[in-house]
Design a protein around this motif. Structure first.
Motif, PDB file in Angstrom:
ATOM      1  N   LEU A 276      -3.877   1.727  -7.328  1.00  0.00           N
ATOM      2  CA  LEU A 276      -4.148   0.815  -6.210  1.00  0.00           C
ATOM      3  C   LEU A 276      -5.461   0.034  -6.340  1.00  0.00           C
ATOM      4  O   LEU A 276      -5.480  -1.177  -6.074  1.00  0.00           O
ATOM      5  CB  LEU A 276      -4.109   1.583  -4.893  1.00  0.00           C
ATOM      6  CG  LEU A 276      -2.724   2.074  -4.477  1.00  0.00           C
ATOM      7  CD1 LEU A 276      -2.831   3.027  -3.288  1.00  0.00           C
ATOM      8  CD2 LEU A 276      -1.809   0.900  -4.125  1.00  0.00           C
TER       9      LEU A 276
ATOM     10  N   LEU B 196      -6.071   0.553   3.893  1.00  0.00           N
ATOM     11  CA  LEU B 196      -4.735   0.477   3.299  1.00  0.00           C
ATOM     12  C   LEU B 196      -4.128   1.879   3.298  1.00  0.00           C
ATOM     13  O   LEU B 196      -4.701   2.820   2.740  1.00  0.00           O
ATOM     14  CB  LEU B 196      -4.796  -0.039   1.862  1.00  0.00           C
ATOM     15  CG  LEU B 196      -3.475   0.050   1.076  1.00  0.00           C
ATOM     16  CD1 LEU B 196      -2.431  -0.897   1.650  1.00  0.00           C
ATOM     17  CD2 LEU B 196      -3.696  -0.236  -0.411  1.00  0.00           C
TER      18      LEU B 196
ATOM     19  N   VAL C  12      -0.742   4.054   2.212  1.00  0.00           N
ATOM     20  CA  VAL C  12       0.461   4.028   1.380  1.00  0.00           C
ATOM     21  C   VAL C  12       1.190   5.364   1.540  1.00  0.00           C
ATOM     22  O   VAL C  12       0.567   6.432   1.469  1.00  0.00           O
ATOM     23  CB  VAL C  12       0.132   3.791  -0.107  1.00  0.00           C
ATOM     24  CG1 VAL C  12       1.409   3.827  -0.952  1.00  0.00           C
ATOM     25  CG2 VAL C  12      -0.580   2.453  -0.293  1.00  0.00           C
TER      26      VAL C  12
ATOM     27  N   TYR D  85       3.691   0.350   2.468  1.00  0.00           N
ATOM     28  CA  TYR D  85       2.299  -0.072   2.524  1.00  0.00           C
ATOM     29  C   TYR D  85       1.970  -0.589   3.928  1.00  0.00           C
ATOM     30  O   TYR D  85       2.800  -1.221   4.578  1.00  0.00           O
ATOM     31  CB  TYR D  85       2.029  -1.219   1.544  1.00  0.00           C
ATOM     32  CG  TYR D  85       2.401  -0.971   0.101  1.00  0.00           C
ATOM     33  CD1 TYR D  85       1.424  -0.725  -0.867  1.00  0.00           C
ATOM     34  CD2 TYR D  85       3.734  -1.036  -0.329  1.00  0.00           C
ATOM     35  CE1 TYR D  85       1.754  -0.541  -2.200  1.00  0.00           C
ATOM     36  CE2 TYR D  85       4.075  -0.841  -1.661  1.00  0.00           C
ATOM     37  CZ  TYR D  85       3.080  -0.598  -2.593  1.00  0.00           C
ATOM     38  OH  TYR D  85       3.412  -0.418  -3.916  1.00  0.00           O
TER      39      TYR D  85
ATOM     40  N   GLN E 104       2.265  -5.236   6.597  1.00  0.00           N
ATOM     41  CA  GLN E 104       3.012  -4.074   6.122  1.00  0.00           C
ATOM     42  C   GLN E 104       4.129  -4.530   5.190  1.00  0.00           C
ATOM     43  O   GLN E 104       4.616  -5.670   5.285  1.00  0.00           O
ATOM     44  CB  GLN E 104       3.586  -3.267   7.291  1.00  0.00           C
ATOM     45  CG  GLN E 104       4.493  -4.029   8.220  1.00  0.00           C
ATOM     46  CD  GLN E 104       4.880  -3.178   9.423  1.00  0.00           C
ATOM     47  OE1 GLN E 104       4.770  -1.956   9.399  1.00  0.00           O
ATOM     48  NE2 GLN E 104       5.347  -3.816  10.487  1.00  0.00           N
TER      49      GLN E 104
ATOM     50  N   ARG F 285       7.321  -2.820   2.213  1.00  0.00           N
ATOM     51  CA  ARG F 285       7.975  -1.662   1.582  1.00  0.00           C
ATOM     52  C   ARG F 285       8.625  -2.137   0.289  1.00  0.00           C
ATOM     53  O   ARG F 285       9.189  -3.236   0.216  1.00  0.00           O
ATOM     54  CB  ARG F 285       9.007  -1.033   2.510  1.00  0.00           C
ATOM     55  CG  ARG F 285       9.588   0.279   1.971  1.00  0.00           C
ATOM     56  CD  ARG F 285      10.145   1.116   3.087  1.00  0.00           C
ATOM     57  NE  ARG F 285      10.793   2.331   2.594  1.00  0.00           N
ATOM     58  CZ  ARG F 285      11.226   3.309   3.367  1.00  0.00           C
ATOM     59  NH1 ARG F 285      11.081   3.211   4.690  1.00  0.00           N
ATOM     60  NH2 ARG F 285      11.790   4.390   2.845  1.00  0.00           N
TER      61      ARG F 285
ATOM     62  N   ASN G 249       3.264  -2.358  -6.957  1.00  0.00           N
ATOM     63  CA  ASN G 249       2.047  -2.897  -6.359  1.00  0.00           C
ATOM     64  C   ASN G 249       1.933  -4.395  -6.578  1.00  0.00           C
ATOM     65  O   ASN G 249       1.613  -5.154  -5.653  1.00  0.00           O
ATOM     66  CB  ASN G 249       0.813  -2.220  -6.957  1.00  0.00           C
ATOM     67  CG  ASN G 249       0.711  -0.748  -6.613  1.00  0.00           C
ATOM     68  OD1 ASN G 249       1.350  -0.280  -5.674  1.00  0.00           O
ATOM     69  ND2 ASN G 249      -0.080  -0.019  -7.374  1.00  0.00           N
TER      70      ASN G 249
END
Length: 229
Positions: free
Chosen positions: A60, A110, A112, A134, A146, A148, A192
């Protein structure tokens, strides 16, 4: 650097009409806040693989740095959170975001969550799957963004020699290798990248991005003259 600039330009091109017009209203909260620093919370794991959070957390900071954001060192974050009594990721995710952000002076957090992290073997094929959620919440507790992302990887389908027998043997070997040691990291990096830079979910460039100034100049111009979009 060229790769970084090209990936970061996607949202700006959408703003300036260089690609098909799409709904970019999801960017408005991010434009309003113009985040500089992000606290990456410990990754919440809903799978049985205890190593999954460590692998995801390792990818990340680099992914967000590519977008131009400052992220707090994850090991330092872990130590400080434990000093405050937060030992489990689920506890961190349930804590008031205002309190967490104030500990580090972060603009936003953030979060996750790993929903799936599996490698399935069927006949001569192994498919590795990931499913991540996320969420970015600012230091006042407001949800800003947000997304996904679900991805799957089947290495035995990548190449063909044109010889059916040789391909069958190669598939069996490749599937066995993937089953024994699933290659999650490339898939995680891809997830990501697609979330932070892709259509309908891509983040605007952060202050350390080379296109940050030009991007927000366009945003300001369009807020004055929306018809230009």
């Amino acid at each position: 650097m060229k790769k970084l600039i090209c990936s970061s330009l996607f949202v700006m091109f959408a703003l300036t009409g260089c690609v098909a017009k799409q709904d970019l209203s999801y960017l408005e909260p991010l434009h309003d806040r113009q985040l500089r620093s992000l606290l990456i919370a410990p990754v919440k794991n809903e799978t049985i693989d205890v190593m999954a959070p460590t692998s995801v957390l390792a990818t990340l900071p680099f992914s967000l740095a590519e977008k131009g954001y400052y992220t707090f060192p994850v090991n330092t974050v872990k130590v400080l959170l434990e000093g405050e009594g937060y030992y489990e990721p689920a506890e961190v995710h349930a804590a008031p975001p205002e309190s967490l952000a104030s500990l580090f002076g972060a603009d936003a957090i953030l979060y996750v969550t790993i929903h799936e992290w599996t490698s399935e073997y069927i006949l001569l094929a192994t498919t590795t799957k990931v499913d991540f959620e996320y969420k970015i919440v600012d230091n006042s507790g407001q949800l800003l963004w947000q997304a996904r992302k679900e991805l799957a990887y089947s290495p035995q389908q990548q190449n063909s020699t044109g010889n059916p027998l040789a391909d069958l043997v190669a598939m069996a070997i490749t599937a066995a290798i993937e089953r024994a040691a699933p290659n999650y990291l490339p898939l995680t990096r891809m997830a990501n990248g697609q979330v932070f830079s892709g259509p309908q979910t891509g983040l605007p460039p952060g202050p350390y991005s080379p296109i940050y100034g030009e991007y927000y100049k366009k945003v300001a111009e369009q807020s004055v003259n929306p018809a230009a979009n």
